[in-house]
Structures are given as structure tokens and as C-alpha cells.
Write a protein that holds these residues in place. Structure first.
Motif, PDB file in Angstrom:
ATOM      1  N   PHE A 148     -11.183   8.301  -4.914  1.00 30.48           N
ATOM      2  CA  PHE A 148     -11.444   9.634  -4.832  1.00 30.48           C
ATOM      3  C   PHE A 148     -10.594  10.149  -3.497  1.00 30.48           C
ATOM      4  O   PHE A 148      -9.766  11.005  -3.293  1.00 30.48           O
ATOM      5  CB  PHE A 148     -12.850  10.108  -3.877  1.00 30.48           C
ATOM      6  N   VAL A 149     -10.203   9.015  -2.561  1.00 27.74           N
ATOM      7  CA  VAL A 149      -9.218   9.365  -1.374  1.00 27.74           C
ATOM      8  C   VAL A 149      -7.887   9.275  -1.891  1.00 27.74           C
ATOM      9  O   VAL A 149      -7.120  10.072  -1.443  1.00 27.74           O
ATOM     10  CB  VAL A 149      -9.529   8.212  -0.328  1.00 27.74           C
ATOM     11  N   ALA A 150      -7.616   8.362  -2.877  1.00 30.51           N
ATOM     12  CA  ALA A 150      -6.257   8.373  -3.294  1.00 30.51           C
ATOM     13  C   ALA A 150      -6.056   9.581  -4.169  1.00 30.51           C
ATOM     14  O   ALA A 150      -4.831  10.265  -4.087  1.00 30.51           O
ATOM     15  CB  ALA A 150      -6.307   7.065  -4.348  1.00 30.51           C
ATOM     16  N   LEU A 151      -7.038  10.309  -4.762  1.00 32.42           N
ATOM     17  CA  LEU A 151      -6.714  11.493  -5.565  1.00 32.42           C
ATOM     18  C   LEU A 151      -6.652  12.599  -4.480  1.00 32.42           C
ATOM     19  O   LEU A 151      -5.641  13.469  -5.012  1.00 32.42           O
ATOM     20  CB  LEU A 151      -8.045  11.753  -6.281  1.00 32.42           C
ATOM     21  N   ILE A 152      -6.987  12.706  -3.320  1.00 37.49           N
ATOM     22  CA  ILE A 152      -6.690  13.554  -2.469  1.00 37.49           C
ATOM     23  C   ILE A 152      -5.447  13.645  -1.878  1.00 37.49           C
ATOM     24  O   ILE A 152      -4.515  14.368  -1.823  1.00 37.49           O
ATOM     25  CB  ILE A 152      -7.704  13.731  -1.211  1.00 37.49           C
ATOM     26  N   GLY A 153      -5.072  12.191  -1.631  1.00 36.84           N
ATOM     27  CA  GLY A 153      -3.800  12.023  -1.208  1.00 36.84           C
ATOM     28  C   GLY A 153      -2.694  12.395  -2.354  1.00 36.84           C
ATOM     29  O   GLY A 153      -1.602  13.156  -1.958  1.00 36.84           O
TER      30      GLY A 153
ATOM     31  N   LEU B 137     -17.832  -2.625 -10.422  1.00 35.78           N
ATOM     32  CA  LEU B 137     -19.393  -3.020 -10.188  1.00 35.78           C
ATOM     33  C   LEU B 137     -19.615  -2.666  -8.726  1.00 35.78           C
ATOM     34  O   LEU B 137     -20.865  -2.565  -8.273  1.00 35.78           O
ATOM     35  CB  LEU B 137     -19.609  -4.603 -10.286  1.00 35.78           C
ATOM     36  N   ILE B 138     -18.482  -2.487  -7.986  1.00 37.29           N
ATOM     37  CA  ILE B 138     -18.741  -2.194  -6.135  1.00 37.29           C
ATOM     38  C   ILE B 138     -18.796  -0.776  -6.221  1.00 37.29           C
ATOM     39  O   ILE B 138     -17.508  -0.048  -6.419  1.00 37.29           O
ATOM     40  CB  ILE B 138     -17.658  -3.043  -5.564  1.00 37.29           C
ATOM     41  N   PRO B 139     -19.434  -0.089  -5.771  1.00 35.27           N
ATOM     42  CA  PRO B 139     -19.237   1.480  -5.490  1.00 35.27           C
ATOM     43  C   PRO B 139     -18.360   1.939  -4.601  1.00 35.27           C
ATOM     44  O   PRO B 139     -17.632   2.985  -4.622  1.00 35.27           O
ATOM     45  CB  PRO B 139     -20.610   1.999  -5.090  1.00 35.27           C
TER      46      PRO B 139
ATOM     47  N   GLN C   8      -0.616   8.803   7.907  1.00 33.10           N
ATOM     48  CA  GLN C   8      -0.744   7.672   8.561  1.00 33.10           C
ATOM     49  C   GLN C   8      -2.677   7.469   8.578  1.00 33.10           C
ATOM     50  O   GLN C   8      -2.867   6.272   8.173  1.00 33.10           O
ATOM     51  CB  GLN C   8      -0.468   7.659  10.171  1.00 33.10           C
ATOM     52  N   LEU C   9      -3.082   8.541   8.751  1.00 31.74           N
ATOM     53  CA  LEU C   9      -4.605   8.193   8.570  1.00 31.74           C
ATOM     54  C   LEU C   9      -4.944   7.970   7.195  1.00 31.74           C
ATOM     55  O   LEU C   9      -6.164   7.377   7.024  1.00 31.74           O
ATOM     56  CB  LEU C   9      -5.209   9.724   9.100  1.00 31.74           C
ATOM     57  N   PHE C  10      -4.267   8.744   6.262  1.00 32.17           N
ATOM     58  CA  PHE C  10      -4.713   8.174   4.889  1.00 32.17           C
ATOM     59  C   PHE C  10      -4.425   6.552   4.639  1.00 32.17           C
ATOM     60  O   PHE C  10      -5.319   5.892   3.970  1.00 32.17           O
ATOM     61  CB  PHE C  10      -3.829   9.115   3.898  1.00 32.17           C
ATOM     62  N   TRP C  11      -3.393   6.192   5.000  1.00 38.53           N
ATOM     63  CA  TRP C  11      -3.056   4.757   4.557  1.00 38.53           C
ATOM     64  C   TRP C  11      -4.041   3.831   5.425  1.00 38.53           C
ATOM     65  O   TRP C  11      -4.535   2.834   5.031  1.00 38.53           O
ATOM     66  CB  TRP C  11      -1.791   4.634   5.074  1.00 38.53           C
ATOM     67  N   VAL C  12      -4.599   4.288   6.669  1.00 36.84           N
ATOM     68  CA  VAL C  12      -5.290   3.600   7.369  1.00 36.84           C
ATOM     69  C   VAL C  12      -6.784   3.556   6.660  1.00 36.84           C
ATOM     70  O   VAL C  12      -7.297   2.277   6.568  1.00 36.84           O
ATOM     71  CB  VAL C  12      -5.321   4.041   8.874  1.00 36.84           C
ATOM     72  N   LEU C  13      -7.097   4.646   6.452  1.00 33.87           N
ATOM     73  CA  LEU C  13      -8.390   4.606   5.701  1.00 33.87           C
ATOM     74  C   LEU C  13      -8.422   3.917   4.315  1.00 33.87           C
ATOM     75  O   LEU C  13      -9.381   3.246   3.868  1.00 33.87           O
ATOM     76  CB  LEU C  13      -8.710   6.118   5.481  1.00 33.87           C
ATOM     77  N   GLU C  14      -7.355   4.019   3.559  1.00 35.35           N
ATOM     78  CA  GLU C  14      -7.136   3.089   2.072  1.00 35.35           C
ATOM     79  C   GLU C  14      -7.158   1.778   2.473  1.00 35.35           C
ATOM     80  O   GLU C  14      -8.025   1.148   1.667  1.00 35.35           O
ATOM     81  CB  GLU C  14      -5.935   3.572   1.441  1.00 35.35           C
ATOM     82  N   ILE C  15      -6.558   1.211   3.424  1.00 42.23           N
ATOM     83  CA  ILE C  15      -6.580  -0.212   3.785  1.00 42.23           C
ATOM     84  C   ILE C  15      -7.861  -0.628   4.145  1.00 42.23           C
ATOM     85  O   ILE C  15      -8.345  -1.645   3.784  1.00 42.23           O
ATOM     86  CB  ILE C  15      -5.475  -0.575   4.756  1.00 42.23           C
ATOM     87  N   ALA C  16      -8.398   0.113   4.925  1.00 43.82           N
ATOM     88  CA  ALA C  16      -9.738  -0.304   5.553  1.00 43.82           C
ATOM     89  C   ALA C  16     -10.823  -0.160   4.420  1.00 43.82           C
ATOM     90  O   ALA C  16     -11.656  -1.298   4.241  1.00 43.82           O
ATOM     91  CB  ALA C  16     -10.393   0.561   6.594  1.00 43.82           C
ATOM     92  N   LEU C  17     -10.717   0.719   3.267  1.00 44.43           N
ATOM     93  CA  LEU C  17     -11.638   0.530   2.192  1.00 44.43           C
ATOM     94  C   LEU C  17     -11.307  -0.568   1.412  1.00 44.43           C
ATOM     95  O   LEU C  17     -12.298  -1.228   0.829  1.00 44.43           O
ATOM     96  CB  LEU C  17     -11.482   2.128   1.611  1.00 44.43           C
ATOM     97  N   LEU C  18      -9.922  -0.809   1.299  1.00 41.84           N
ATOM     98  CA  LEU C  18      -9.670  -1.930   0.531  1.00 41.84           C
ATOM     99  C   LEU C  18     -10.086  -3.296   0.665  1.00 41.84           C
ATOM    100  O   LEU C  18     -10.636  -4.276   0.345  1.00 41.84           O
ATOM    101  CB  LEU C  18      -8.331  -2.098   0.228  1.00 41.84           C
ATOM    102  N   MET C  19     -10.178  -3.276   2.304  1.00 41.74           N
ATOM    103  CA  MET C  19     -10.878  -4.502   3.088  1.00 41.74           C
ATOM    104  C   MET C  19     -12.518  -4.662   2.915  1.00 41.74           C
ATOM    105  O   MET C  19     -12.851  -5.819   2.470  1.00 41.74           O
ATOM    106  CB  MET C  19     -10.538  -4.524   4.576  1.00 41.74           C
ATOM    107  N   VAL C  20     -12.968  -3.422   2.771  1.00 41.97           N
ATOM    108  CA  VAL C  20     -14.392  -3.318   2.640  1.00 41.97           C
ATOM    109  C   VAL C  20     -14.650  -3.824   1.064  1.00 41.97           C
ATOM    110  O   VAL C  20     -15.639  -4.596   0.775  1.00 41.97           O
ATOM    111  CB  VAL C  20     -14.920  -2.036   3.081  1.00 41.97           C
TER     112      VAL C  20
END
Length: 236
Positions: free
Chosen positions: A76-81, A67-69, A6-18
Motif C-alpha cells: 500500500f505504501v509503495a502504491l502511494i509512492g 502469510l504475513i499481513p 526520504q520519509l517514504f524510503w525510511v518507512l519502507e525499509i522499516a516495514l521490510l525489517m519488520v
């Protein structure tokens, strides 16, 4: 495990929004993504130069996004998952999923001369196969589960210290009954369990004293800093 996903998906969604917000704010990236999307649309809907438009659209969109860091953090987070998912299918053979076990046994004190102790980067180390004089524990670990067992140890009178710094993983510390305990724990996400009482923590620091801390002849100070992981302290 479910909470970690759950933490993984919340983090990924938040990063995609950013990432989406940063693309809109970056003119070059926005032009690249929009032009690439138009080229892909021409390739999908059109009947001429289809391969050219699809290739061009893919290249423009990839360049615009990269172009966006933030995209590198997402990958990287996806690789860990993905590595965690693979470890579940392979019996947990990844190095940071192996257990690190400390079973401390003591011997008579000897003159102090100082020492250097090497620790593994991940939780794949077994310590406690030989008898040695008790000394405070100070360890740093990238990831892995750690068990520190003081159940068969006669601690010296006074205060002893255990310091654990860790990126990811669970830590379990077994303390002999009758020993006073002070726990100072900080984590970004995880749980703190003391003798069966669980506390869920989110970027918090907790300090806890056992009921007999002030009167105990022997006391253990547990200082832990974990990015993501659980800490359990249990009297045995």
C-alpha cells in the motif's frame, strides 16, 4: 518533496525489517520462504526440470511472504509512492494534489437556522465564489493542499474557529493583520511555519499564541490534526 521521499524510503525499509522479523518468527512462512529459495536455486543452477523448480520456488516464496499481513502495508505504501511519482510526470493531476482554496467574503448576519456543508474527499474544491455570512470552518480531508484566505474578510468581534483534519497534504491559512491567532497543531511528520518561523515536528503537538492575542478585539483559533503534512499560518 525531497523530505517526503526520504520519509517514504525510511518507512519502507522499516516495514521490510519488520516483515523479515515476522517471517523468522512464523514457522509456516519461514519454511515456505526457505523451501522456495532452495527450489529457485535448483532452477537457476540445475539443468533438469528448470521451469518446474523456478515456478515452484516462486509460488512457495510468494505464499510464504503473503502469510504475513505486513506485506499488504508495504504494498500500500509503495502504491502511494508510485502514484506520487506518476503525478510528477503528469503535471500533478491526481485529485489529492489539486488545490482547495477558500476565499471567504462576508455579508450581514441573518437569523441562525443551522446548516449542513458537504466537503470534497480530496483537495479539488473551490469555495468563495459567492458572498456569505462568516461562520466557523470545520473540515475533514483525506489528502490534498488547502488554502484558507481570510485576508479580505472582516471577522466578527470575539473568537472565530478554524478546524482542519487531514491525512496528507499542506495547509496554508492567511490571517488579516491585527487579528489575534492561537494555533493548536498536531502531526506525525511535517513542519509548522508561523510568519516565516519554521518548526519541524515529528509526532508532536504545538500550541502557539500571537503576541497580540490577549489584546486583540478579533481572534482566530486554528485547530489542525494532520498525519503527514505542513501547516503555514501567515498574516497578510
Amino acid at each position: 518533496m525531497k523530505r517526503r521521499w526520504q520519509l517514504f524510503w525510511v518507512l519502507e525499509i522499516a516495514l521490510l525489517m519488520v516483515l523479515g522479523y515476522q517471517i523468522v518468527q512464523n514457522t509456516a512462512s519461514l519454511i515456505g520462504v526457505l523451501t522456495g529459495a532452495c527450489a529457485l536455486l535448483l532452477g537457476i543452477k540445475g539443468h533438469f526440470w528448470r521451469a518446474f523448480w523456478l515456478t515452484l520456488g516462486t509460488i512457495l516464496m510468494v505464499v510464504g511472504v503473503f502469510l504475513i499481513p505486513t506485506i499488504w502495508i508495504i504494498l500500500f505504501v509503495a502504491l502511494i509512492g508510485a502514484l506520487f511519482a506518476m503525478s510528477g510526470k503528469q503535471g500533478g493531476r491526481l485529485p489529492w494534489l489539486q488545490k482547495q482554496y477558500w476565499a471567504v467574503r462576508t455579508k450581514a448576519p441573518v437569523p441562525k437556522a443551522g446548516c449542513t456543508t458537504h466537503h470534497a474527499w480530496f483537495g479539488d474544491e473551490h469555495i468563495g465564489g459567492q458572498t456569505f455570512e462568516w461562520d466557523d470552518i470545520n473540515m475533514t480531508l483525506i489528502a490534498g493542499d488547502t488554502i484558507i484566505d481570510l485576508g479580505n474578510t472582516l471577522l466578527p468581534p470575539g473568537d472565530s474557529t478554524i478546524v482542519v483534519r487531514k491525512g496528507l497534504g499542506k495547509t496554508r491559512i492567511l490571517i488579516p493583520v491585527g487579528v489575534g491567532v492561537m494555533v493548536d497543531h498536531a502531526t506525525l511528520a511535517g513542519t509548522l511555519t508561523i510568519n516565516g518561523t519554521e518548526h519541524s515536528l515529528h509526532n508532536e503537538a504545538v500550541k502557539h499564541y500571537s503576541d497580540d492575542y490577549d489584546t486583540a478585539a478579533r481572534r482566530v483559533h486554528i485547530l489542525t490534526n494532520v498525519i503527514v503534512g505542513d501547516l503555514e499560518v501567515l498574516s497578510v
